[in-house]
Design an enzyme around this catalytic site. Sequence first.
Site, mmCIF file in Angstrom:
data_model
loop_
_atom_site.group_PDB
_atom_site.id
_atom_site.type_symbol
_atom_site.label_atom_id
_atom_site.label_comp_id
_atom_site.label_asym_id
_atom_site.label_seq_id
_atom_site.Cartn_x
_atom_site.Cartn_y
_atom_site.Cartn_z
ATOM 1 N N HIS A 243 81.232 58.787 46.926
ATOM 2 C CA HIS A 243 80.287 59.696 46.270
ATOM 3 C C HIS A 243 80.434 61.136 46.786
ATOM 4 O O HIS A 243 80.841 62.022 46.066
ATOM 5 C CB HIS A 243 78.838 59.240 46.536
ATOM 6 C CG HIS A 243 78.519 57.856 46.091
ATOM 7 N ND1 HIS A 243 78.585 57.429 44.789
ATOM 8 C CD2 HIS A 243 78.106 56.774 46.804
ATOM 9 C CE1 HIS A 243 78.221 56.155 44.709
ATOM 10 N NE2 HIS A 243 77.929 55.729 45.912
HETATM 11 O O1 RIB Z 1 73.741 57.747 45.401
HETATM 12 C C1 RIB Z 1 74.707 58.125 46.339
HETATM 13 C C2 RIB Z 1 74.206 59.253 47.178
HETATM 14 O O2 RIB Z 1 73.034 58.837 47.883
HETATM 15 C C3 RIB Z 1 75.210 59.678 48.261
HETATM 16 O O3 RIB Z 1 75.046 61.035 48.542
HETATM 17 C C4 RIB Z 1 74.779 58.866 49.446
HETATM 18 O O4 RIB Z 1 75.129 59.483 50.685
HETATM 19 C C5 RIB Z 1 73.284 58.882 49.281
HETATM 20 O O5 RIB Z 1 72.805 60.118 49.814
#
Ligand code: RIB
Length: 314
Positions: A243
């Site tokens: 992500h």
């Molecule tokens: O949904 C994924 C996000 O939420 C990423 O940034 C992970 O680190 C959490 O913060």
Amino acid sequence: MTRIPVIFDTDPGQDDAVAILFMLGAHEEIQPLALTAVAGNVGLHHTSRNARIVCEWAGRPDIPVHAGADRPLLVAPVTAEHVHGKTGLDGVPLHEPSMALADEHAVDFMVRTLHEAAPGSITLCPVGPLTNIALALRRDPGCVRGIREIVLMGGAYFEAGNITPAAEFNIYADPHAAQIVLQCGAPITMLPLDVTHQAQTTAERVSRWRALPNRCGPLAANIVTSLERYDVQKFGMHGAPMHDPCVIAYLLAPELFAGRRVNVEVETTSPLTLGATVVDWWGTSGRPANVHWINQVDADGLFARMTECLARLP
Ligand code: RIB
Ligand code: CA
């Protein structure tokens, strides 16, 4: 090539940690002005400690780490310890950081830095709940002048939510902050689950990190191996979606990505769909496009870039 000045706003968090290493390995392309920590995956005590731990892993204790908001603007705090572990960095041994937190609160730092900056010169890279940035914009709306672009990880539209059926964690954790940021008028690029789910680790990709002849490559491999367990079990994926690293990859190589300029609004009242990012993909609302919504990535290209940057670290 002039380096991109970046304020990296983060809630480390395992994928945040890999993104920070990725960013610090890209030291010829990115100038990290500071890391600003926010409560999110875990509480602010851990996110502000983890940010310093990762900087020290990368041999960069010189980078200021500012602690910011310890709770969302209005909603009750939610965390993701079930994903990242109680410390937020399961999977690797953690040392007590030697570097101290910067004295200045993250929001004060953001407002001051954006005001002192040349117009449109600083890129904000939030990869957690958007509380710090919303507070800065509310404190001083004029600071938007210093923002070149906001490149954020958050949201979901063609992919189901990961914290509720309707919402992605970063937006759900502080939907009011997200709505403030999306309406601020700065150029915004969003990297939602629609694209980050296409950037999953595989055994081969992680083995390249593990084989790097340094400390940070194997560290990144161990972190994502811990993260994979959750994503494989919960979502039936074959690996862990990268992500937050997608934000850094977008800065370095936007040509690896594709998307569309659309209107995006955040649901801030419905209990059923709180935090949903409503994307006007077909332009039916007549609302102005405020976001470059990314929904495609060349995953091989992204991982090649990550490996190249991790290799430059100690
Ligand atoms: O949904 C994924 C996000 O939420 C990423 O940034 C992970 O680190 C959490 O913060
Ligand atoms: Ca994060």
